[in-house]
Motif scaffolding. Structure first.
Motif, PDB file in Angstrom:
ATOM      1  N   TRP A  75       6.243  -7.349   0.875  1.00  0.00           N
ATOM      2  CA  TRP A  75       6.345  -6.089   0.149  1.00  0.00           C
ATOM      3  C   TRP A  75       4.953  -5.529  -0.067  1.00  0.00           C
ATOM      4  CZ3 TRP A  75       8.817 -10.228  -2.778  1.00  0.00           C
ATOM      5  CH2 TRP A  75       7.992 -10.846  -3.715  1.00  0.00           C
ATOM      6  N   ALA A  76       4.905  -4.291  -0.505  1.00  0.00           N
ATOM      7  CA  ALA A  76       3.623  -3.616  -0.693  1.00  0.00           C
ATOM      8  C   ALA A  76       3.347  -3.435  -2.178  1.00  0.00           C
ATOM      9  CB  ALA A  76       3.644  -2.251  -0.011  1.00  0.00           C
ATOM     10  N   HIS A  77       2.112  -3.695  -2.564  1.00  0.00           N
ATOM     11  CA  HIS A  77       1.707  -3.429  -3.931  1.00  0.00           C
ATOM     12  C   HIS A  77       1.306  -1.964  -4.074  1.00  0.00           C
ATOM     13  CE1 HIS A  77       0.812  -7.973  -4.558  1.00  0.00           C
ATOM     14  NE2 HIS A  77       2.088  -7.685  -4.652  1.00  0.00           N
ATOM     15  N   ALA A  78       1.305  -1.465  -5.300  1.00  0.00           N
ATOM     16  CA  ALA A  78       1.205  -0.032  -5.528  1.00  0.00           C
ATOM     17  C   ALA A  78      -0.188   0.536  -5.350  1.00  0.00           C
ATOM     18  CB  ALA A  78       1.704   0.305  -6.938  1.00  0.00           C
ATOM     19  N   SER A  79      -1.206  -0.302  -5.490  1.00  0.00           N
ATOM     20  CA  SER A  79      -2.568   0.218  -5.407  1.00  0.00           C
ATOM     21  C   SER A  79      -3.457  -0.753  -4.667  1.00  0.00           C
ATOM     22  CB  SER A  79      -3.134   0.477  -6.803  1.00  0.00           C
ATOM     23  OG  SER A  79      -4.494   0.850  -6.735  1.00  0.00           O
ATOM     24  N   ALA A  80      -4.452  -0.226  -3.997  1.00  0.00           N
ATOM     25  CA  ALA A  80      -5.429  -1.070  -3.321  1.00  0.00           C
ATOM     26  C   ALA A  80      -6.433  -1.650  -4.308  1.00  0.00           C
ATOM     27  CB  ALA A  80      -6.172  -0.268  -2.258  1.00  0.00           C
ATOM     28  N   SER A  81      -6.402  -1.171  -5.524  1.00  0.00           N
ATOM     29  CA  SER A  81      -7.371  -1.609  -6.529  1.00  0.00           C
ATOM     30  C   SER A  81      -6.701  -2.567  -7.516  1.00  0.00           C
ATOM     31  CB  SER A  81      -7.928  -0.401  -7.286  1.00  0.00           C
ATOM     32  OG  SER A  81      -8.647  -0.811  -8.426  1.00  0.00           O
ATOM     33  N   GLU A  82      -7.226  -3.783  -7.641  1.00  0.00           N
ATOM     34  CA  GLU A  82      -6.681  -4.745  -8.607  1.00  0.00           C
ATOM     35  C   GLU A  82      -6.763  -4.183 -10.021  1.00  0.00           C
ATOM     36  OE1 GLU A  82      -5.369  -7.749  -6.093  1.00  0.00           O
ATOM     37  OE2 GLU A  82      -5.246  -7.694  -8.271  1.00  0.00           O
TER      38      GLU A  82
ATOM     39  N   GLU B 251      -2.963  -3.123   6.113  1.00  0.00           N
ATOM     40  CA  GLU B 251      -4.063  -4.009   5.731  1.00  0.00           C
ATOM     41  C   GLU B 251      -4.364  -3.952   4.240  1.00  0.00           C
ATOM     42  OE1 GLU B 251      -7.290  -2.827   8.229  1.00  0.00           O
ATOM     43  OE2 GLU B 251      -6.253  -3.434  10.074  1.00  0.00           O
ATOM     44  N   ARG B 252      -4.260  -2.766   3.648  1.00  0.00           N
ATOM     45  CA  ARG B 252      -4.626  -2.623   2.234  1.00  0.00           C
ATOM     46  C   ARG B 252      -3.522  -3.059   1.277  1.00  0.00           C
ATOM     47  NH1 ARG B 252      -6.708   2.740   3.577  1.00  0.00           N
ATOM     48  NH2 ARG B 252      -8.979   2.660   3.693  1.00  0.00           N
ATOM     49  N   PHE B 253      -2.286  -2.783   1.627  1.00  0.00           N
ATOM     50  CA  PHE B 253      -1.231  -2.859   0.629  1.00  0.00           C
ATOM     51  C   PHE B 253      -0.172  -3.930   0.868  1.00  0.00           C
ATOM     52  CE2 PHE B 253      -2.754   1.539   0.681  1.00  0.00           C
ATOM     53  CZ  PHE B 253      -3.049   1.739  -0.659  1.00  0.00           C
ATOM     54  N   LEU B 254       0.031  -4.353   2.102  1.00  0.00           N
ATOM     55  CA  LEU B 254       1.135  -5.268   2.383  1.00  0.00           C
ATOM     56  C   LEU B 254       0.734  -6.715   2.127  1.00  0.00           C
ATOM     57  CD1 LEU B 254       3.079  -3.982   5.485  1.00  0.00           C
ATOM     58  CD2 LEU B 254       3.325  -3.406   3.084  1.00  0.00           C
ATOM     59  N   HIS B 255       1.658  -7.438   1.513  1.00  0.00           N
ATOM     60  CA  HIS B 255       1.469  -8.858   1.246  1.00  0.00           C
ATOM     61  C   HIS B 255       2.655  -9.606   1.835  1.00  0.00           C
ATOM     62  CE1 HIS B 255      -1.844  -8.276  -1.750  1.00  0.00           C
ATOM     63  NE2 HIS B 255      -1.317  -7.066  -1.730  1.00  0.00           N
ATOM     64  N   ARG B 256       2.382 -10.675   2.548  1.00  0.00           N
ATOM     65  CA  ARG B 256       3.427 -11.433   3.224  1.00  0.00           C
ATOM     66  C   ARG B 256       3.572 -12.804   2.584  1.00  0.00           C
ATOM     67  NH1 ARG B 256       0.348  -8.576   6.594  1.00  0.00           N
ATOM     68  NH2 ARG B 256       1.307  -7.164   8.105  1.00  0.00           N
ATOM     69  N   TYR B 257       4.796 -13.176   2.300  1.00  0.00           N
ATOM     70  CA  TYR B 257       5.109 -14.469   1.717  1.00  0.00           C
ATOM     71  C   TYR B 257       6.127 -15.136   2.642  1.00  0.00           C
ATOM     72  CZ  TYR B 257       3.149 -11.873  -2.187  1.00  0.00           C
ATOM     73  OH  TYR B 257       2.348 -11.093  -2.984  1.00  0.00           O
TER      74      TYR B 257
ATOM     75  N   LEU C  90      -0.806   3.565  -3.020  1.00  0.00           N
ATOM     76  CA  LEU C  90      -0.005   3.376  -1.806  1.00  0.00           C
ATOM     77  C   LEU C  90       0.764   4.644  -1.471  1.00  0.00           C
ATOM     78  CD1 LEU C  90       1.568   1.785   0.396  1.00  0.00           C
ATOM     79  CD2 LEU C  90       3.095   1.001  -1.442  1.00  0.00           C
ATOM     80  N   SER C  91       1.317   5.313  -2.471  1.00  0.00           N
ATOM     81  CA  SER C  91       2.121   6.514  -2.219  1.00  0.00           C
ATOM     82  C   SER C  91       1.318   7.582  -1.495  1.00  0.00           C
ATOM     83  CB  SER C  91       2.658   7.075  -3.538  1.00  0.00           C
ATOM     84  OG  SER C  91       1.582   7.394  -4.418  1.00  0.00           O
ATOM     85  N   VAL C  92       0.073   7.762  -1.882  1.00  0.00           N
ATOM     86  CA  VAL C  92      -0.780   8.774  -1.258  1.00  0.00           C
ATOM     87  C   VAL C  92      -1.034   8.433   0.203  1.00  0.00           C
ATOM     88  CG1 VAL C  92      -3.099   9.754  -1.255  1.00  0.00           C
ATOM     89  CG2 VAL C  92      -1.857   9.480  -3.418  1.00  0.00           C
ATOM     90  N   GLN C  93      -1.360   7.174   0.448  1.00  0.00           N
ATOM     91  CA  GLN C  93      -1.648   6.765   1.819  1.00  0.00           C
ATOM     92  C   GLN C  93      -0.374   6.780   2.682  1.00  0.00           C
ATOM     93  OE1 GLN C  93      -4.889   6.620   2.640  1.00  0.00           O
ATOM     94  NE2 GLN C  93      -5.023   7.259   0.499  1.00  0.00           N
ATOM     95  N   LEU C  94       0.758   6.439   2.087  1.00  0.00           N
ATOM     96  CA  LEU C  94       2.032   6.571   2.802  1.00  0.00           C
ATOM     97  C   LEU C  94       2.312   8.030   3.137  1.00  0.00           C
ATOM     98  CD1 LEU C  94       4.709   4.274   1.092  1.00  0.00           C
ATOM     99  CD2 LEU C  94       3.894   4.161   3.451  1.00  0.00           C
ATOM    100  N   GLY C  95       2.073   8.921   2.166  1.00  0.00           N
ATOM    101  CA  GLY C  95       2.319  10.338   2.406  1.00  0.00           C
ATOM    102  C   GLY C  95       1.489  10.877   3.554  1.00  0.00           C
TER     103      GLY C  95
END
Length: 345
Positions: A31-38, A20-26, A323-328
């Protein structure tokens, strides 16, 4: 497996939070962006992080099969294809080795996996018997060689796999702690100790030791013994913090502890099926470490945001937004779910 069991519910919550936070669908691509914060560069894309995203999605699919997840895995695969212009590779041998492991776990994109395996074999230094960190690099390190060994072992090149593993053991194993040091550059050992290097070395030893897991008389049993020794070395290392893995913040480091948890779970599962008290003791230790770290991450969460360091609570700022932290954290919780599944299945 009961998807409503405690460990599965926790892993599912972490999965939902990441998607929900990181994945973007086209359309058919994701793909997933690196941070939940713009504010911190949400449009950054990381090849290495996507390798672990694919890998943990494949783990989740094993534990909680779902047609929507399978569709997402296909879309992310297309995203990697687009971002790498169809090559599926980068100049960094550690990165492509991790991607190879993800593809092997997901059982997808066999041509890309063969390409990665071929590139790794060609990159082995014939004099050292080791992989450099990247094209043209003078750094030879554990993050390239242990995952590279696993990829080559899984793709039918056991001699090359054993060669890389032997180089790590002979060059990077610390005789005092039993842990794997980071690498060698210009003949000088880099002595940093990182969690993911321990996990990858355990994984490499288990891939090579697979023939001996049912028969200790097999010469490959030496690899099983190495895996057991590494598990106990990790336990001693983490003992001052009650078995919790050291955290190193966000960025790439956000994945390190999760990678260790992943391969400790593999060790717990595979060594439990091997004969003898040595394997049994290591399996119990590995399980205890995974469960302890998963529990700490869960108890320290802020909503569904997890901490970069299991030794402290999560905070909705700074490194914890990566994203890396939440993936970990998700990888660690999925590892605990895997062990719960092994007990109840």
């Amino acid at each position: 497996m009961d998807a409503g069991s405690p460990a599965q519910r926790r892993a599912a919550a972490a999965e939902a939070a990441v998607t929900e936070r990181f994945l973007h669908r086209y359309g058919p691509v994701a793909w997933a962006h690196a941070s939940a914060s713009e504010a911190t560069g949400a449009r950054t894309w990381h090849y290495w992080w996507h390798a672990h995203l694919l890998h943990v999605l494949a783990d989740a699919e094993t534990h909680r099969p779902d047609v929507r997840r399978r569709r997402l895995i296909r879309r992310i695969g297309r995203g990697v294809t687009v971002r790498t212009i169809g090559r599926w590779t980068t100049p960094f041998y550690d990165d492509i080795a991790w991607m190879g492991l993800a593809l092997a776990r997901a059982d997808r994109h066999p041509r890309a996996l063969r390409r990665i395996s071929k590139r790794l074999r060609r990159a082995i230094d014939p004099d050292l018997g080791a992989l450099p960190w990247a094209v043209g690099s003078e750094l030879y390190n554990a993050p390239a060689n242990s995952p590279g060994s696993m990829v080559l072992g899984l793709t039918g090149h056991p001699v090359d796999a054993a060669r890389l593993d032997a180089w790590v053991a002979s060059t990077l194993d610390d005789p005092e702690t039993g842990l794997v040091r980071d690498g060698v550059e210009h003949g000088v050992v880099r002595s940093e100790l990182w969690t993911y290097n321990q996990g990858a070395a355990i994984g490499s030893a288990l891939v090579l030791g697979a023939p001996a897991l049912a028969e200790p008389a097999d010469p490959a049993w030496t690899h099983v013994e190495r895996a057991c020794a590494l598990v106990h070395a990790v336990e001693r290392w983490c003992a001052p913090d009650d078995g919790l893995f050291p955290g190193v913040g966000g960025g790439d480091g956000g994945l390190f502890a999760g990678i260790l948890a992943r391969y400790l779970a593999v060790a717990a599962r595979e060594l439990a099926a091997a004969p003898g008290p040595v394997a049994d003791a290591a399996a119990d230790t590995a399980r205890r470490l995974v469960d302890r770290n998963a529990e700490a991450l869960w108890q320290g969460r802020h909503g569904t945001l997890f901490a970069a360091d299991a030794r402290r609570p999560a905070r909705p700022e700074d490194d914890d937004l990566d994203l890396s932290v939440q993936l970990g954290a998700w990888i660690t919780l999925e590892a605990a779910a895997d062990l719960e599944r092994a007990v109840t299945s």
